[in-house]
Scaffold this active site. Structure first.
Site, short mmCIF file in Angstrom:
data_model
loop_
_atom_site.label_atom_id
_atom_site.label_comp_id
_atom_site.label_asym_id
_atom_site.label_seq_id
_atom_site.Cartn_x
_atom_site.Cartn_y
_atom_site.Cartn_z
N ASP A 276 0.87 -1.16 0.00
CA ASP A 276 0.00 0.00 0.00
C ASP A 276 0.92 1.23 0.00
O ASP A 276 2.07 1.14 0.40
CB ASP A 276 -0.85 -0.11 1.28
CG ASP A 276 -1.54 1.16 1.64
OD1 ASP A 276 -2.40 1.58 0.87
OD2 ASP A 276 -1.25 1.72 2.71
N PHE B 169 -15.83 10.28 3.84
CA PHE B 169 -14.89 9.71 2.88
C PHE B 169 -14.96 8.19 2.91
O PHE B 169 -15.00 7.59 3.96
CB PHE B 169 -13.46 10.16 3.21
CG PHE B 169 -12.43 9.39 2.45
CD1 PHE B 169 -12.26 9.61 1.09
CD2 PHE B 169 -11.66 8.43 3.07
CE1 PHE B 169 -11.34 8.88 0.37
CE2 PHE B 169 -10.72 7.69 2.35
CZ PHE B 169 -10.56 7.92 1.01
N GLU C 3 -14.10 3.63 -1.51
CA GLU C 3 -14.86 3.29 -2.71
C GLU C 3 -15.13 4.53 -3.57
O GLU C 3 -14.83 4.55 -4.75
CB GLU C 3 -16.21 2.66 -2.33
CG GLU C 3 -16.13 1.21 -1.90
CD GLU C 3 -15.65 0.29 -3.02
OE1 GLU C 3 -16.02 0.53 -4.19
OE2 GLU C 3 -14.90 -0.65 -2.71
N THR C 4 -15.71 5.58 -2.93
CA THR C 4 -16.05 6.79 -3.69
C THR C 4 -14.85 7.70 -3.89
O THR C 4 -14.81 8.47 -4.83
CB THR C 4 -17.12 7.59 -2.94
OG1 THR C 4 -16.59 7.98 -1.67
CG2 THR C 4 -18.39 6.79 -2.73
N ARG C 5 -13.89 7.62 -2.98
CA ARG C 5 -12.71 8.49 -2.95
C ARG C 5 -13.10 9.97 -2.95
O ARG C 5 -12.47 10.80 -3.57
CB ARG C 5 -11.75 8.14 -4.10
CG ARG C 5 -11.13 6.75 -3.89
CD ARG C 5 -10.10 6.43 -4.93
NE ARG C 5 -10.70 6.23 -6.22
CZ ARG C 5 -10.22 6.69 -7.36
NH1 ARG C 5 -9.10 7.38 -7.37
NH2 ARG C 5 -10.85 6.48 -8.49
N ASP D 102 -1.66 -0.84 5.93
CA ASP D 102 -1.95 -0.29 7.25
C ASP D 102 -3.42 0.08 7.42
O ASP D 102 -3.91 0.20 8.53
CB ASP D 102 -1.09 0.95 7.52
CG ASP D 102 -1.51 2.13 6.65
OD1 ASP D 102 -1.91 1.91 5.49
OD2 ASP D 102 -1.46 3.27 7.13
N ASP E 219 -7.11 -2.03 3.49
CA ASP E 219 -6.11 -3.05 3.12
C ASP E 219 -6.42 -4.40 3.76
O ASP E 219 -5.85 -5.42 3.37
CB ASP E 219 -4.71 -2.62 3.58
CG ASP E 219 -4.25 -1.33 2.93
OD1 ASP E 219 -4.55 -1.15 1.74
OD2 ASP E 219 -3.61 -0.52 3.61
N1 ATP Z 1 -10.65 12.84 3.40
C1 ATP Z 1 -10.72 12.67 2.08
N2 ATP Z 1 -11.70 13.29 1.38
C2 ATP Z 1 -11.78 13.11 0.06
N3 ATP Z 1 -10.96 12.38 -0.67
C3 ATP Z 1 -9.95 11.76 -0.05
C4 ATP Z 1 -9.78 11.86 1.35
N4 ATP Z 1 -8.72 11.13 1.70
C5 ATP Z 1 -8.24 10.57 0.58
N5 ATP Z 1 -8.96 10.94 -0.50
C6 ATP Z 1 -8.77 10.51 -1.89
O1 ATP Z 1 -9.04 9.13 -2.01
C7 ATP Z 1 -7.92 8.42 -2.53
C8 ATP Z 1 -7.81 7.07 -1.88
O2 ATP Z 1 -7.47 7.24 -0.54
P1 ATP Z 1 -6.99 6.08 0.42
O3 ATP Z 1 -6.23 6.67 1.52
O4 ATP Z 1 -8.13 5.20 0.73
O5 ATP Z 1 -6.01 5.31 -0.55
P2 ATP Z 1 -5.46 3.81 -0.42
O6 ATP Z 1 -6.25 2.93 -1.30
O7 ATP Z 1 -5.31 3.43 1.01
O8 ATP Z 1 -4.09 3.93 -1.07
P3 ATP Z 1 -2.82 4.45 -0.41
O9 ATP Z 1 -2.94 4.30 1.07
O10 ATP Z 1 -1.80 3.59 -1.02
O11 ATP Z 1 -2.72 5.87 -0.87
C9 ATP Z 1 -6.73 9.32 -2.23
O12 ATP Z 1 -5.70 9.12 -3.12
C10 ATP Z 1 -7.36 10.71 -2.36
O13 ATP Z 1 -7.38 11.12 -3.70
MG MG Z 2 -3.97 3.34 2.79
#
Ligand code: ATP
Ligand code: MG
Ligand code: K
Length: 679
Positions: free
Chosen positions: A304, A373, A376-378, A515, A519
């Protein structure tokens, strides 16, 4: 380091001697079929020592029987000692951990908001507690309100406090650690006896230790070999009867014990326990020996990004306007989008907007619907009462969202977010209704030293793949900076699982490090799941290993230990079996000469007498076990080189050594034994 790496102390050794006698209990011994057979032989020779003619004849005399009995007894004790010594180190570590598990008082919150002091041991899953500065966190849980710096040295051994906060991947706290500043409200996530420290204790103590599939297979093979030799020896009796010679029972037992694989049988479980011990000495908790062995054969490692490859404290560092929007407008839009976002990213946006001189009216957002947040929706944001919708999120997610609303995408959005991404930052687009205001620049730092260690993984033939929810440009920048082989961007939790499954379908063994809660499914799917101790409870529960130092490249050490474990076991098995073949040449001629003295020309080793030959072989068979304890405990020499080459090199050394050593050893022992009166 919380788990101490002390040399084996005198107390551990003394305790191991005591335990070697306790382990003589046949109910314990039966789990090790090879040594159980030796124990039965010990018992029969004990009876022969008391009554040499119990089987109707006595050709060898009491003293010889006593000698065989004593050597056999020591053979069993030596094997027990090896296992007890390996267990001893873990038990000592468990005692140290138990001391940190002191009884504390917890402030339990009732439904009406009042607090009551209760003993920490009475806390259950779902209880809410408050922990203030200087206090010990009473059990494992998740921060639901607040931010605090926490001294986790009781568990990680690292004295620098870590910041833990509600929301996001840094919200989990561990019982036994101490709050050094501020206060937090914690939701308890474990019942008594199931906490992280409890699990650590039972792990290092070996209470939860189960034989690995490899170990079970080898134990079965050794048991079958033992059975075969037992049958071979039994058939000697009618043959001898036919030839009208009587072979005494003690000699038959001695012959059997020399031929069955006692060396590996005696050291097998010590090898496994010591391997697990070495893992804990690297500050990694492995839930099973199986996971450690699997680590030894890993082909692909999936990581990750945020919180694993990078430190993960993504902080807003700049608001960048797009189109005709002013800097002040984008700052205000960013602030609005984050006032209810409880993730560390969200709070850092609010903080930066504050610093830039903006504030907000709480009333305006009082009745707003909060869009939290999700991976899924990001995206995250608010739906205001007046119909205004505010969103921020991954740029591609916002683009899709705006397009669906019929809005237009500013022509410079791409360019502005690419600047952030190319610098390795995470760009978040901010939109109100169908209008994009700009980009929030979230900064993160790659953990130091990764490149060199990924290089080592590559040299071992292991492929590294970074799997992130972030956009492709940021991903490629971080991938380059960290030195991973490949990356997968814009990955949702199910994409991480799919990436692992794809490798597994190609017959690869896959390790995953992560983490976050997102994941967790992937950590469970992987053959080796390594969770960062800094991560969420869900990740730590799904994984089969936890790195207390939150260093993803620690897997390198575990891989080395796993490989070393397999090589040690293979080498000592080879040695053991090669040994037994050599003993055959010492002992079989002696047996025939004893019965038919005219066959003296069979005595190729020139041993002084048949009895001396048999006792010498038996003594050699016994003392080889303690002599090899250091190899079992430390592991065979291991250098990161081609695994097959290393294995064949070891097989040669241990196979050749295994054949030669008994000839030399038995000859020397025979010279000493022959000076005794009775042989
Ligand atoms: N609080 C938030 N509000 C809106 N969008 C967010 C927020 N936090 C993260 N994002 C967006 O969502 C994406 C995915 O976030 P997330 O932390 O879940 O990634 P992940 O799949 O765990 O990957 P990694 O930890 O490797 O970055 C981020 O790259 C960012 O663009
Ligand atoms: Mg992560
Ligand atoms: K043997």
């Amino acid at each position: 380091m919380a788990i101490e790496n002390k040399p084996i102390s005198k107390e551990i050794k003394t305790q191991a001697v005591i335990d070697s006698f306790k382990k003589l209990n046949p109910l314990v011994m039966i789990k090790n079929p090879v040594m159980f057979v030796v124990e039965v032989g010990t018992f029969i020779t004990l009876i022969l020592s008391i009554k040499p003619d119990i089987f109707g004849f006595d050709t060898v005399g009491r003293t010889y029987n006593i000698a065989v009995f004593l050597i056999l007894l020591f053979t069993v004790l030596f094997a027990n000692f090896a296992e007890a010594l390996a267990e001893g180190r873990g038990k000592a570590q468990a005692d140290t951990l138990r001391k940190t598990k002191s009884e504390t008082t917890a402030k339990l919150r009732h439904k009406d908001g009042s607090y009551q002091d209760v003993p920490s041991t009475s806390l259950r899953k779902g209880d809410i507690v408050r922990v203030d500065t200087g206090e010990i966190i009473p059990s494992d849980g998740e921060i639901i309100v607040g931010l605090a710096s926490i001294d986790e040295s009781a568990i990680t051994g690292e004295s620098a406090p870590v910041i833990k906060e509600a929301g996001g991947d840094f919200s989990s706290v561990t019982g036994g650690t101490r709050v050094v500043s501020d206060f937090i409200i914690v939701k308890i996530l474990t019942d008594p006896g199931e906490s992280f420290i409890d699990r650590m204790i039972s792990l290092v103590e070996g209470a939860a230790r189960q034989k690995t599939p490899n170990e079970v297979a080898l134990t079965t093979l050794l048991a079958v070999l033992t059975l075969v030799f037992l049958i071979v020896i039994m058939t000697l009796v009618p043959i001898a009867n036919y030839l009208d010679v009587s072979i005494d029972v003690a000699t038959l037992i001695a012959l059997l014990v020399c031929l069955i694989p006692t060396t590996i049988g005696g050291l097998l479980s010590a090898i496994g326990i010591a391997g697990m011990n070495r893992v804990t000495q690297f500050n990694v908790l492995a839930m099973s020996g199986k996971a450690v062995e699997a680590a030894g054969d890993i082909d692909t490692m999936i990581l990750d990004k945020t919180g694993t490859i990078t430190f993960g404290n993504r902080m807003a560092s700049e608001f960048i306007p797009v189109g005709s929007i002013t800097e002040k407008d984008v700052t205000f839009a960013s602030l609005k989008s984050s006032v209810k976002d409880e993730t560390p990213e969200g709070r850092s946006v609010v903080e930066l907007a504050h610093k830039n001189g903006l504030s907000w009216d709480e009333n305006e957002y009082k009745d707003a619907e909060i869009i939290e947040f999700t991976a899924e929706t990001r995206m995250s944001g608010l739906n205001l009462k007046d119909g205004t919708v505010i969103r921020k999120g991954a740029v591609d997610a916002i683009k899709k969202y705006i397009a669906a609303k019929g809005g237009s995408i500013p022509s410079d959005l791409e360019e502005k977010s690419n600047i952030v991404a190319k610098a390795g930052g995470t760009p978040l687009a901010v939109a109100i209704n169908d209008k994009v205001y700009g980009v929030i620049y979230l900064k993160d730092t790659v953990k130091p030293g990764l490149k060199e260690r990924f290089e080592e993984l590559r040299a071992m033939g292991i492929k590294t793949v970074m799997c992130t929810g972030d956009n492709p440009l940021t991903a490629s920048t971080i991938a380059r900076e960290a030195g991973v082989d490949e990356f997968i961007a814009e990955a949702k939790p199910e994409d991480k699982i799919a990436a692992i499954k794809k490798e597994q379908d190609d017959g690869k063994l896959v390790a995953m490090t992560g983490d976050g809660t997102n994941d967790a499914p992937a950590l469970a799917q992987a053959d080796v799941g390594l969770a960062m101790n800094s991560g969420t409870m869900a990740a730590k529960e799904a994984a089969n290993m936890i790195d207390l130092d939150s260093d993803p490249t620690k897997l390198l050490s575990v891989i080395a230990i796993g490989k070393q474990l397999l090589i040690t076991r293979g080498s000592l098995t080879t040695f053991s079996i090669a040994n037994d073949i050599a003993k055959y040449f010492a002992i079989i001629p002696a047996l025939f000469i004893m019965a038919i003295p005219q066959l003296d020309y069979l005595n190729i080793m020139g041993l002084s007498s048949p009895k001396s030959a048999i006792l010498s072989a038996l003594i050699f068979n016994a003392i080889i076990i303690p002599l090899l304890i250091p190899v079992a405990m430390k592991g065979a020499k291991y250098k990161p080189m081609d695994a097959n080459k290393l294995l064949s090199k070891n097989l040669f050394i241990y196979g050749f050594g295994g054949v030669v050593a008994p000839f030399i050893g038995i000859k020397i022992i025979d010279m000493l034994v022959s000076t005794l009166q009775f042989v």
